[in-house]
Design a protein around this motif. Structure first.
Motif, mmCIF file in Angstrom:
data_model
loop_
_atom_site.group_PDB
_atom_site.id
_atom_site.type_symbol
_atom_site.label_atom_id
_atom_site.label_comp_id
_atom_site.label_asym_id
_atom_site.label_seq_id
_atom_site.Cartn_x
_atom_site.Cartn_y
_atom_site.Cartn_z
ATOM 1 N N ALA A 13 0.842 -1.191 0.000
ATOM 2 C CA ALA A 13 0.000 0.000 0.000
ATOM 3 C C ALA A 13 0.877 1.242 0.000
ATOM 4 C CB ALA A 13 -0.867 -0.007 1.245
ATOM 5 N N PRO A 14 0.686 2.161 -0.958
ATOM 6 C CA PRO A 14 1.519 3.362 -0.982
ATOM 7 C C PRO A 14 1.154 4.303 0.164
ATOM 8 C CG PRO A 14 0.047 3.227 -2.898
ATOM 9 C CD PRO A 14 -0.295 2.103 -2.009
ATOM 10 N N PHE A 15 2.077 5.175 0.535
ATOM 11 C CA PHE A 15 1.840 6.069 1.663
ATOM 12 C C PHE A 15 1.179 7.385 1.256
ATOM 13 C CE2 PHE A 15 5.421 3.960 4.260
ATOM 14 C CZ PHE A 15 4.521 3.021 4.727
ATOM 15 N N CYS A 16 0.789 7.517 0.017
ATOM 16 C CA CYS A 16 0.148 8.756 -0.423
ATOM 17 C C CYS A 16 -1.364 8.597 -0.269
ATOM 18 C CB CYS A 16 0.528 8.997 -1.873
ATOM 19 S SG CYS A 16 -0.624 10.020 -2.751
ATOM 20 N N HIS A 17 -1.996 9.617 0.338
ATOM 21 C CA HIS A 17 -3.414 9.457 0.665
ATOM 22 C C HIS A 17 -4.285 9.284 -0.573
ATOM 23 C CE1 HIS A 17 -2.676 13.734 0.128
ATOM 24 N NE2 HIS A 17 -3.923 13.836 -0.264
ATOM 25 N N ILE A 18 -3.904 9.946 -1.686
ATOM 26 C CA ILE A 18 -4.742 9.841 -2.882
ATOM 27 C C ILE A 18 -4.737 8.396 -3.380
ATOM 28 C CG2 ILE A 18 -5.127 10.662 -5.245
ATOM 29 C CD1 ILE A 18 -3.874 13.242 -4.548
ATOM 30 N N ALA A 19 -3.569 7.772 -3.349
ATOM 31 C CA ALA A 19 -3.463 6.398 -3.848
ATOM 32 C C ALA A 19 -4.045 5.401 -2.858
ATOM 33 C CB ALA A 19 -2.007 6.076 -4.124
ATOM 34 N N MET A 20 -4.063 5.764 -1.583
ATOM 35 C CA MET A 20 -4.499 4.805 -0.579
ATOM 36 C C MET A 20 -6.005 4.553 -0.619
ATOM 37 S SD MET A 20 -1.935 5.775 2.464
ATOM 38 C CE MET A 20 -3.169 5.750 3.699
ATOM 39 N N ALA A 21 -6.778 5.588 -0.948
ATOM 40 C CA ALA A 21 -8.234 5.396 -0.974
ATOM 41 C C ALA A 21 -8.638 4.338 -1.989
ATOM 42 C CB ALA A 21 -8.932 6.722 -1.243
ATOM 43 N N PRO A 22 -8.167 4.438 -3.260
ATOM 44 C CA PRO A 22 -8.580 3.384 -4.199
ATOM 45 C C PRO A 22 -7.892 2.052 -3.944
ATOM 46 C CG PRO A 22 -7.187 4.988 -5.313
ATOM 47 C CD PRO A 22 -7.452 5.530 -3.950
ATOM 48 N N TYR A 23 -6.964 2.013 -2.991
ATOM 49 C CA TYR A 23 -6.231 0.779 -2.691
ATOM 50 C C TYR A 23 -6.770 0.139 -1.411
ATOM 51 C CZ TYR A 23 -1.975 -2.089 -3.146
ATOM 52 O OH TYR A 23 -1.087 -3.110 -3.339
ATOM 53 N N LEU A 38 -6.152 -6.900 -9.576
ATOM 54 C CA LEU A 38 -4.781 -7.020 -10.088
ATOM 55 C C LEU A 38 -3.739 -7.038 -8.976
ATOM 56 C CD1 LEU A 38 -4.971 -4.498 -13.089
ATOM 57 C CD2 LEU A 38 -5.362 -6.949 -13.117
ATOM 58 N N THR A 39 -4.172 -6.829 -7.746
ATOM 59 C CA THR A 39 -3.278 -6.628 -6.588
ATOM 60 C C THR A 39 -2.162 -5.637 -6.919
ATOM 61 O OG1 THR A 39 -2.028 -8.626 -7.080
ATOM 62 C CG2 THR A 39 -3.722 -8.824 -5.409
ATOM 63 N N LEU A 40 -2.565 -4.523 -7.488
ATOM 64 C CA LEU A 40 -1.615 -3.455 -7.826
ATOM 65 C C LEU A 40 -2.258 -2.104 -7.502
ATOM 66 C CD1 LEU A 40 -0.301 -4.400 -11.387
ATOM 67 C CD2 LEU A 40 1.063 -4.216 -9.310
ATOM 68 N N PRO A 41 -1.451 -1.096 -7.137
ATOM 69 C CA PRO A 41 -2.019 0.240 -6.946
ATOM 70 C C PRO A 41 -2.302 0.886 -8.312
ATOM 71 C CG PRO A 41 0.320 0.243 -6.436
ATOM 72 C CD PRO A 41 -0.022 -1.155 -6.816
ATOM 73 N N VAL A 42 -3.474 0.600 -8.843
ATOM 74 C CA VAL A 42 -3.795 0.989 -10.218
ATOM 75 C C VAL A 42 -3.765 2.509 -10.403
ATOM 76 C CG1 VAL A 42 -5.659 0.957 -11.944
ATOM 77 C CG2 VAL A 42 -5.081 -1.092 -10.675
ATOM 78 N N TYR A 43 -4.188 3.235 -9.380
ATOM 79 C CA TYR A 43 -4.185 4.701 -9.506
ATOM 80 C C TYR A 43 -2.755 5.215 -9.754
ATOM 81 C CZ TYR A 43 -4.324 9.589 -8.437
ATOM 82 O OH TYR A 43 -4.153 10.943 -8.526
ATOM 83 N N CYS A 44 -1.807 4.710 -8.959
ATOM 84 C CA CYS A 44 -0.408 5.159 -9.118
ATOM 85 C C CYS A 44 0.092 4.862 -10.529
ATOM 86 C CB CYS A 44 0.519 4.423 -8.161
ATOM 87 S SG CYS A 44 0.095 4.607 -6.463
ATOM 88 N N LEU A 45 -0.254 3.693 -11.015
ATOM 89 C CA LEU A 45 0.311 3.264 -12.294
ATOM 90 C C LEU A 45 -0.329 3.980 -13.473
ATOM 91 C CD1 LEU A 45 0.503 -0.582 -11.691
ATOM 92 C CD2 LEU A 45 2.217 1.136 -11.271
ATOM 93 N N TRP A 46 -1.617 4.282 -13.369
ATOM 94 C CA TRP A 46 -2.339 4.759 -14.542
ATOM 95 C C TRP A 46 -2.652 6.243 -14.537
ATOM 96 C CZ3 TRP A 46 -3.712 2.121 -18.971
ATOM 97 C CH2 TRP A 46 -3.372 0.769 -18.982
ATOM 98 N N LEU A 47 -2.841 6.815 -13.382
ATOM 99 C CA LEU A 47 -3.408 8.173 -13.412
ATOM 100 C C LEU A 47 -2.620 9.211 -12.637
ATOM 101 C CD1 LEU A 47 -5.889 8.965 -14.958
ATOM 102 C CD2 LEU A 47 -7.214 8.838 -12.873
ATOM 103 N N CYS A 48 -1.818 8.783 -11.691
ATOM 104 C CA CYS A 48 -1.180 9.767 -10.815
ATOM 105 C C CYS A 48 -0.275 10.729 -11.597
ATOM 106 C CB CYS A 48 -0.361 9.051 -9.742
ATOM 107 S SG CYS A 48 0.584 10.215 -8.761
#
Ligand code: SF4
Lengths: 375, 204
Positions: free
Chosen positions: A96-106, A196-206
């Motif tokens: 789980a990433p430590f950034c709040h934006i990425a954490m919500a969708p994760y 996908l067990t991946l932080p999709v937001y980080c990979l695709w949109l951040c």
């Protein structure tokens, strides 16, 4: 504090208010800033206290909030993001990433990881539970106010919004039709991140990752990820300049939707005053996150996406105010009694929390700047 | 036969989490977009979706057995991404119409086109074929079996077990209201674009 109160009394109340902000910010920011010299934490605390004074003395909430908020975001960019540029990343993050934006969708993955940690006994101190407790505290204290008072990314969007004198592009009725896009992104990314067990937001949109190391190995997907990252960056930087709206926060931030949902736990609201509202809807035009729509009877209806920035209060002559669950606090007498209003309680919580939180990077960014100029 | 049913059932139980994670990004937005606070309507949508999946499984059981009999041990490589692409396009098109037209002039109205009322069946069918990864494992076993009735038994077991994992999606539906429908339509649009992208990249 209105203009009817004599300037001396206003200054006294504002001074008291700013001292009340200064004390906790100074003591707590010394802890948050780690090894950074006390001189810098003092400067940061004085900045927060000065903002508090200016807000209460002038009554201009959003104007001074925006200055503090944008400077804090800039400090974050200077200290944290720029130091990452030289870093080497070799693989996509799997935890789980430590950034709040990425954490919500994760969040669902987050629960799954906690389950695994529970089974294996492998607890981590700075793990999801610690962050979860911090988030709960923040949500109870300021709720959706996070997005306009403390988020280190929102400050970029908000600051850029104020640079254009008037919008070059008008956001039409489609903006309202797409206003739920962050909630849709949140729901979708919760499900796909789990699949996908991946932080999709980080990979695709951040737009903030500023690195290509996390991107997919395949050429086609990688190109698509690039395009989305740049589109997202454009929404963050160019969007506000063209529209005077916080385009990234309004349409692409899943945490905004997350906080809009959980923000109900927090008592503070912006509420129209039925007796004073004339239905001019000036507030809807000025709201940077398009959180006001025309409701029944042509009166403003505040959507859950309102992040209590106070901008509409400055546009409206008395028709909107801060409340506690939609109600005003009982009026009191005396020079400092005006401080005990819903508005000031909220500003106190939001500014203090925002200042302490930003002490994680604000004083360090000041030090970086000083070292850069001295060298 | 019961042994084959339970073998399929066990495969479904062991891989059910993947199945849930693969189907939910599609079924949950659809339910959010088109569901109602009336539990019965959502349950019917869910059953239609399952019926589509069941039809897909049975069709594949049949095709796999035929292929096994003919000694062909591979699916055409374009088939799965093509299904994914069609699934994505159906979802995206539905969402665009729904978002653009609001709730009044609705494409799903029975008098406009009854076909669209059966969309959950179609979605279930294409997801049944293309999206679930454990499906490939079952497919290989069927190639070995090379018997249609045995194949149906095996996939019936697999279908029953995996359906158990998908059913929790119904838990949230009593809270579906107008706001959830609006959010669901946009979610459906994003999910549609996502599956379209996956399909295209698979075909390329
Ligand atoms: S409704 Fe007012 S306080 Fe809320 S986000 Fe919009 S301008 Fe800011």
């Amino acid at each position: 504090m209105g203009d009817k109160i004599p300037a001396g009394e206003r200054a006294g109340a504002a001074g008291l208010f700013s001292a009340l902000v200064f004390l906790p910010v100074f003591f707590l920011s010394a802890q948050a800033a780690g090894g950074v010299s006390r001189v810098y934490t003092l400067a940061w605390s004085l900045f927060a206290a000065g903002t508090a004074f200016a807000i209460v003395y002038t009554g201009r909430v959003s104007f001074f909030r925006r200055i503090f908020f944008s400077v804090s975001a800039l400090a974050f960019l200077i200290h944290f993001k720029l130091s990452l540029l030289g870093g080497v990343f070799t693989a996509p993050p799997s935890e789980a990433p430590f950034c709040h934006i990425a954490m919500a969708p994760y969040f669902l993955n987050y629960l799954y990881q906690q389950y695994l940690a529970l089974m294996s006994g492998g607890w981590k101190l700075w793990g999801p539970l610690t962050l979860g407790a911090a988030w709960l505290f923040i949500t109870l204290a300021i709720g959706r106010g996070w997005c306009s008072w403390a988020c280190f990314y929102g400050g970029i969007d908000d600051g850029l919004c104020s640079l254009a004198r008037r919008p070059l592009l008008k956001t039409g009725h489609w903006a309202q039709k797409l206003r739920d896009l962050p909630a849709a992104l949140l729901v979708f990314m919760l499900l796909v991140s789990l699949a996908l067990t991946l932080p999709v937001y980080c990979l695709w949109l951040c737009p903030f990752k500023l690195t290509e190391a996390f991107l997919d190995g395949g050429a086609v997907v990688r190109r698509l990820q690039y395009w989305l990252m740049f589109a997202s960056l454009a929404a963050l930087v160019i969007g506000p300049l063209l529209t005077k709206k916080r385009i990234f926060c309004s349409f692409l931030c899943p945490f905004a939707a997350w906080q809009a949902f959980w923000g109900r736990l927090n008592p503070f609201r912006v509420t129209p005053d039925d007796k004073k509202c004339t239905g001019c809807m000036a507030c809807a035009g000025i709201c940077p996150v398009m959180a006001i729509k025309t409701g029944p009877g042509g009166r403003p209806e505040i959507l859950p996406y309102c992040n209590l920035c106070g901008q509409c209060l400055e546009a409206c002559p008395g028709g909107l105010r801060y409340t506690v669950f939609g109600r005003d606090l009982p009026a009191r007498r005396g020079w400092a009694a005006g401080l005990a209003s819903a508005e000031n309680f909220f500003i106190y919580s939001a500014l203090t929390l925002g200042a302490v939180f930003s002490a994680l990077w604000g004083p360090a960014a000041l030090r970086d700047l000083v070292q850069l100029t001295v060298r | 036969m019961p042994a084959l049913f339970s073998e399929g059932f066990l495969l479904g139980l062991s891989t059910g989490f993947y199945c849930m994670a693969s189907c939910l990004p599609l079924l949950a937005p659809y339910l959010m977009a088109e569901g109602r606070s009336v539990w019965k309507i959502n349950f019917i949508i869910f059953l239609e979706f399952l019926a589509g999946r069941f039809a897909a499984y049975m069709l594949f059981a049949f095709l796999a057995v035929m292929a096994g009999k003919a000694g062909r041990y591979a699916m055409p490589p374009w088939l799965l991404p093509a299904c994914m692409l069609s699934c994505g396009l159906i979802m995206a098109a539905l969402a665009v119409f729904r978002v653009a037209s609001g709730t009044s002039a609705c494409l799903l109205r029975a008098d406009l086109d009854p076909f669209f009322r059966k969309l959950p069946v179609a979605l279930g069918f294409v997801t049944g074929i293309s999206i679930c990864p454990p499906f490939a494992a079952g497919f290989l076993r069927l190639l070995e079996l090379a018997d249609v009735v045995k194949g149906f038994c095996y996939f019936s077991g697999f279908f029953t077990a995996t359906s158990l994992f998908i059913s929790p999606v119904l838990a949230g539906t009593p809270w579906i209201g107008r706001r959830a429908n609006e959010i669901g339509r946009l979610t459906l649009l994003i999910a549609g674009l996502w599956y379209t992208g996956l399909g295209i990249s698979g075909l390329m």
